[in-house]
Write a protein that holds these residues in place. Sequence first.
Motif, PDB file in Angstrom:
ATOM      1  N   ARG A  12     104.299  47.664  30.524  1.00  0.00           N
ATOM      2  CA  ARG A  12     104.168  46.184  31.203  1.00  0.00           C
ATOM      3  C   ARG A  12     105.045  45.209  30.322  1.00  0.00           C
ATOM      4  NH1 ARG A  12     100.580  41.475  30.367  1.00  0.00           N
ATOM      5  NH2 ARG A  12      99.664  42.430  28.435  1.00  0.00           N
ATOM      6  N   GLU A 106      96.373  36.703  25.036  1.00  0.00           N
ATOM      7  CA  GLU A 106      96.209  37.642  25.832  1.00  0.00           C
ATOM      8  C   GLU A 106      97.031  38.908  25.070  1.00  0.00           C
ATOM      9  OE1 GLU A 106      97.574  39.841  30.314  1.00  0.00           O
ATOM     10  OE2 GLU A 106      98.431  37.967  29.513  1.00  0.00           O
ATOM     11  N   GLY A 110      95.016  42.505  23.560  1.00  0.00           N
ATOM     12  CA  GLY A 110      95.590  43.504  23.942  1.00  0.00           C
ATOM     13  C   GLY A 110      95.801  44.461  22.852  1.00  0.00           C
ATOM     14  N   GLU A 113      92.377  45.498  21.578  1.00  0.00           N
ATOM     15  CA  GLU A 113      91.685  46.750  22.169  1.00  0.00           C
ATOM     16  C   GLU A 113      92.579  47.873  22.375  1.00  0.00           C
ATOM     17  OE1 GLU A 113      91.282  44.895  26.003  1.00  0.00           O
ATOM     18  OE2 GLU A 113      89.477  43.755  25.427  1.00  0.00           O
ATOM     19  N   GLU A 114      93.692  47.759  22.364  1.00  0.00           N
ATOM     20  CA  GLU A 114      94.814  49.134  22.232  1.00  0.00           C
ATOM     21  C   GLU A 114      95.348  49.442  20.957  1.00  0.00           C
ATOM     22  OE1 GLU A 114      97.504  48.974  25.698  1.00  0.00           O
ATOM     23  OE2 GLU A 114      96.087  47.264  26.598  1.00  0.00           O
TER      24      GLU A 114
END
Length: 353
Positions: A12, A106, A110, A113-114
């Motif tokens: 991304r 954001e 991220g 979470e990752e």
Amino acid sequence: MTDAYVALEGGRVVEARARAPGCTRGELVFTTAYTGYEESLTDPSYEEQVLTFSYPLIGNYGVRPERFESDRVHPRAVVARELTDDVASWLTEAEIPAIDHLDTRELVIGIREEGAMKCGIAVGEDVTAEDALAELDQCQGMSEHTDIGSQVSVDGQTSYNRDGDGPTVALIDCGAKGSIITSLIERDATVHVFPYDATEDDIAELSPDVLFISNGPGDPKNFEAAGDLVQSYAGEVPLAGICLGQQVIAEALGGDTEKMTFGHRGVNQPVRDLRTEQVVMTTQNHGYTVSEPGDLEVTQVNVNDGTPEGLDSEDLGIITRQYHPEANPGPHDTLGFFDDVLTMAKTTAPTAN
């Protein structure tokens, strides 16, 4: 007009505004600190990382060199919701790419979470998303930087406060913050700073009262020379360590470490002392943690996740902390650590079991 791109592990690409030009890559991490940006940006522990500030405005009280922790900016790049012109100018002069005007919330979610992730950054008038992706393709994981100590350590022995009346400290510089040296000098210690790869012969001539392993960047398993010193001096000379230093000491004495999902980086990490049940707030910056303490006793833990924050051994004369007691922006709840270290150094050398 878009003139900055961040390519994230997984492919991304995020668009942003350029604040300081350049192309680079590193491990994307975040800090929750809302003050102390000067100290964070000059902290050697951020070497090979891209630092994201979760607080929305960075630079609202200017840039003061007297607050720097080292002689240069260490993150490979800087990400913020908004950077002031003072900070942007500083980073431009330091040739550190910087971006803002993107949703850092954001990004932080991220990372949480990752996990901390590889990224590539391209900033400037003529850059494209493909430039950022090309940087990402070349990015290494933190554990792959096997000689990262050479990027942050002194080249040779340096001494401070030679006329001090306090104990003599041999500080192994794995990326030491300047405030660690200052905290020891303020207590009248004589501090001799050695490179990260110093040998037992280098230290032997000094006959120090305490061996101190500093903070630093990357995987503690890549600091083998410091671990060898710990094994050589444990039980003979009192030992102390901060952050990476705690991890190196634990590994050298039968313990183990592991990489955390996104680490601890901020100025509001709660730590509980298992002996007194007191909870203090601390400043932290680390992506690895002790998973097995080996010969050491866990005396303090992180309230949020239970990871070890303090390791001690009365028999071996060892005291370590995962957090930064010396942190200039505060909190200053744990500055007594340095008093404890120097008090330990003044006592009779411990006897190994």
